[in-house]
Design a protein around this motif. Structure first.
Motif, PDB file in Angstrom:
ATOM      1  N   THR A  92      -2.561   8.774  -9.954  1.00 51.10           N
ATOM      2  CA  THR A  92      -3.442   7.768 -10.531  1.00 51.10           C
ATOM      3  C   THR A  92      -4.518   7.409  -9.510  1.00 51.10           C
ATOM      4  O   THR A  92      -4.271   7.455  -8.305  1.00 51.10           O
ATOM      5  N   PRO A  93      -5.698   7.033  -9.972  1.00 51.35           N
ATOM      6  CA  PRO A  93      -6.762   6.668  -9.031  1.00 51.35           C
ATOM      7  C   PRO A  93      -6.508   5.298  -8.422  1.00 51.35           C
ATOM      8  O   PRO A  93      -6.034   4.378  -9.086  1.00 51.35           O
ATOM      9  N   LEU A  94      -6.802   5.193  -7.153  1.00 51.25           N
ATOM     10  CA  LEU A  94      -6.696   3.923  -6.424  1.00 51.25           C
ATOM     11  C   LEU A  94      -8.029   3.718  -5.715  1.00 51.25           C
ATOM     12  O   LEU A  94      -8.131   3.759  -4.496  1.00 51.25           O
ATOM     13  N   ALA A  95      -9.046   3.493  -6.519  1.00 51.39           N
ATOM     14  CA  ALA A  95     -10.416   3.492  -6.005  1.00 51.39           C
ATOM     15  C   ALA A  95     -10.771   2.228  -5.248  1.00 51.39           C
ATOM     16  O   ALA A  95     -11.714   2.219  -4.461  1.00 51.39           O
ATOM     17  N   THR A  96     -10.031   1.150  -5.473  1.00 54.68           N
ATOM     18  CA  THR A  96     -10.289  -0.119  -4.794  1.00 54.68           C
ATOM     19  C   THR A  96      -8.978  -0.660  -4.241  1.00 54.68           C
ATOM     20  O   THR A  96      -7.893  -0.280  -4.707  1.00 54.68           O
ATOM     21  N   PRO A  97      -9.012  -1.559  -3.261  1.00 52.99           N
ATOM     22  CA  PRO A  97      -7.779  -2.132  -2.707  1.00 52.99           C
ATOM     23  C   PRO A  97      -7.010  -2.953  -3.733  1.00 52.99           C
ATOM     24  O   PRO A  97      -7.513  -3.299  -4.796  1.00 52.99           O
ATOM     25  N   GLU A  98      -5.763  -3.239  -3.374  1.00 47.71           N
ATOM     26  CA  GLU A  98      -4.846  -4.066  -4.168  1.00 47.71           C
ATOM     27  C   GLU A  98      -4.464  -3.421  -5.495  1.00 47.71           C
ATOM     28  O   GLU A  98      -4.190  -4.096  -6.479  1.00 47.71           O
ATOM     29  N   ASN A  99      -4.434  -2.082  -5.521  1.00 46.24           N
ATOM     30  CA  ASN A  99      -3.933  -1.338  -6.673  1.00 46.24           C
ATOM     31  C   ASN A  99      -2.611  -0.646  -6.339  1.00 46.24           C
ATOM     32  O   ASN A  99      -2.283   0.383  -6.915  1.00 46.24           O
ATOM     33  N   GLY A 100      -1.883  -1.214  -5.379  1.00 42.94           N
ATOM     34  CA  GLY A 100      -0.681  -0.545  -4.893  1.00 42.94           C
ATOM     35  C   GLY A 100      -1.019   0.550  -3.904  1.00 42.94           C
ATOM     36  O   GLY A 100      -0.240   1.495  -3.722  1.00 42.94           O
ATOM     37  N   ASN A 101      -2.153   0.436  -3.238  1.00 45.77           N
ATOM     38  CA  ASN A 101      -2.664   1.499  -2.369  1.00 45.77           C
ATOM     39  C   ASN A 101      -1.700   1.845  -1.242  1.00 45.77           C
ATOM     40  O   ASN A 101      -1.069   0.969  -0.644  1.00 45.77           O
ATOM     41  N   PHE A 102      -1.602   3.135  -0.956  1.00 41.68           N
ATOM     42  CA  PHE A 102      -0.916   3.582   0.243  1.00 41.68           C
ATOM     43  C   PHE A 102      -1.664   3.017   1.440  1.00 41.68           C
ATOM     44  O   PHE A 102      -2.898   3.074   1.510  1.00 41.68           O
ATOM     45  N   THR A 103      -0.915   2.452   2.386  1.00 43.37           N
ATOM     46  CA  THR A 103      -1.502   1.701   3.488  1.00 43.37           C
ATOM     47  C   THR A 103      -0.990   2.239   4.813  1.00 43.37           C
ATOM     48  O   THR A 103       0.206   2.496   4.962  1.00 43.37           O
ATOM     49  N   VAL A 104      -1.886   2.436   5.777  1.00 42.96           N
ATOM     50  CA  VAL A 104      -1.512   2.998   7.073  1.00 42.96           C
ATOM     51  C   VAL A 104      -2.087   2.146   8.195  1.00 42.96           C
ATOM     52  O   VAL A 104      -3.044   1.388   8.004  1.00 42.96           O
ATOM     53  N   VAL A 105      -1.491   2.296   9.380  1.00 43.69           N
ATOM     54  CA  VAL A 105      -2.029   1.687  10.594  1.00 43.69           C
ATOM     55  C   VAL A 105      -2.542   2.830  11.463  1.00 43.69           C
ATOM     56  O   VAL A 105      -1.749   3.518  12.117  1.00 43.69           O
ATOM     57  N   PRO A 106      -3.846   3.105  11.454  1.00 37.39           N
ATOM     58  CA  PRO A 106      -4.382   4.246  12.209  1.00 37.39           C
ATOM     59  C   PRO A 106      -4.013   4.178  13.684  1.00 37.39           C
ATOM     60  O   PRO A 106      -4.096   3.126  14.323  1.00 37.39           O
TER      61      PRO A 106
END
Length: 284
Positions: A151-165
């Protein structure tokens, strides 16, 4: 099999940030087929009878997600992803050929705007010991994961995968502070992607999932690869029925390395490199 499939820019990002975004690795047809199978799995999950024995009720809450491991045997399309031609050359470049598939997972994170969505805490992979192990810049990773976005996650707060670079190089310094493991930590980055994209990252990178405050569920697949000297994460050994549906390379990636002998999981078969890079195994 193409050698050196990563660009210099990608190699630099992998080294410094610890993750890559691969654009458009799944076709529209693949996305549709995979989504159909994942939806069917979710429907079966929600049909589970309740703990009180009622067949007309279920303990699965409306906002509960799907988190199903060891999905390879559920559909041939999951088998095809084991050595997908758009991603497997990158797996070989990052990990080398002496590897196995250690985990396959389907995940659905439904929207939950009423409760501001469900967020999954930041963490590295591999349990207490692996959380304390970091390899240097010239070393192969211990394991890597590929997360395919359906599914597209084009903007934040859509359950986005999140990383700490960069967190794969160091103990995450904020991890000792209150609320540091929140995916909304100031060091965390929510990845904005399109359906068909994939994220690649090693075990040591701190990662999680942001809240899903959108109007639709986030659907992803995760495939993990590690070296033969590790054991698989979500299965002990593949079934004979599953192996019959696989190509020689897929069988090898599922741990079919011949008759087991003491030390087998520390040394790969003599033809391992040949099997992993056999061009006749590649599908276009």
């Amino acid at each position: 099999m193409k050698i050196g499939v990563l660009t210099e820019q990608q190699k630099c990002q992998w080294k410094n940030d610890g993750y890559l975004i691969l654009k458009g690795v799944l076709s529209e047809e693949e996305i549709e087929k995979l989504t159909t199978v994942v939806n069917q799995m979710d429907e079966e999950h929600r049909k589970q009878p309740s703990s009180n024995g009622s067949q007309n009720e279920s303990d699965v809450k409306p906002y509960a997600g799907l988190n199903k491991l060891n999905i390879i045997g559920n559909s041939d399309i999951f088998i095809e992803l084991i050595d997908h031609p758009a991603t497997f050359p990158i797996v070989l470049e990052l990990l080398g050929p002496f590897i196995q598939l250690s985990m396959s997972q389907a995940m659905i994170r439904p929207p939950n705007p009423k409760n501001k969505g469900f967020a999954h805490a930041l963490h590295p992979d591999g349990g207490q010991a692996m959380q304390r192990i970091r390899v240097d810049n010239d070393s192969l990773p211990l394991q890597i994961k590929i997360q395919y976005f359906l599914t597209p996650l084009a903007t934040p707060e859509n359950g986005n995968f999140t990383v700490v670079p960069g967190s794969h190089h160091r103990p995450f310094p904020a991890a000792q502070l209150g609320n540091a493991e929140s995916p909304h930590n100031t060091e965390a980055v929510q990845l904005c992607v399109e359906a068909g994209d994939a994220a690649v990252f090693p075990h040591a990178l701190w990662h999680g999932a942001a809240s899903n405050r959108s109007s639709y569920a986030r659907k992803t697949l995760i495939y993990c690869y590690n070296h033969h000297c590790f054991r698989a994460y979500d299965y002990k050994e593949p079934s004979p029925e599953l192996l019959e549906r696989c190509t020689p390379r897929q069988r090898r990636l599922l741990g079919d390395i011949g008759e087991w002998q003491p030390g087998s999981y520390f040394y790969s078969p003599a033809d391992q490199e040949e099997v992993m890079t056999d061009p006749t195994e590649d599908k276009t």
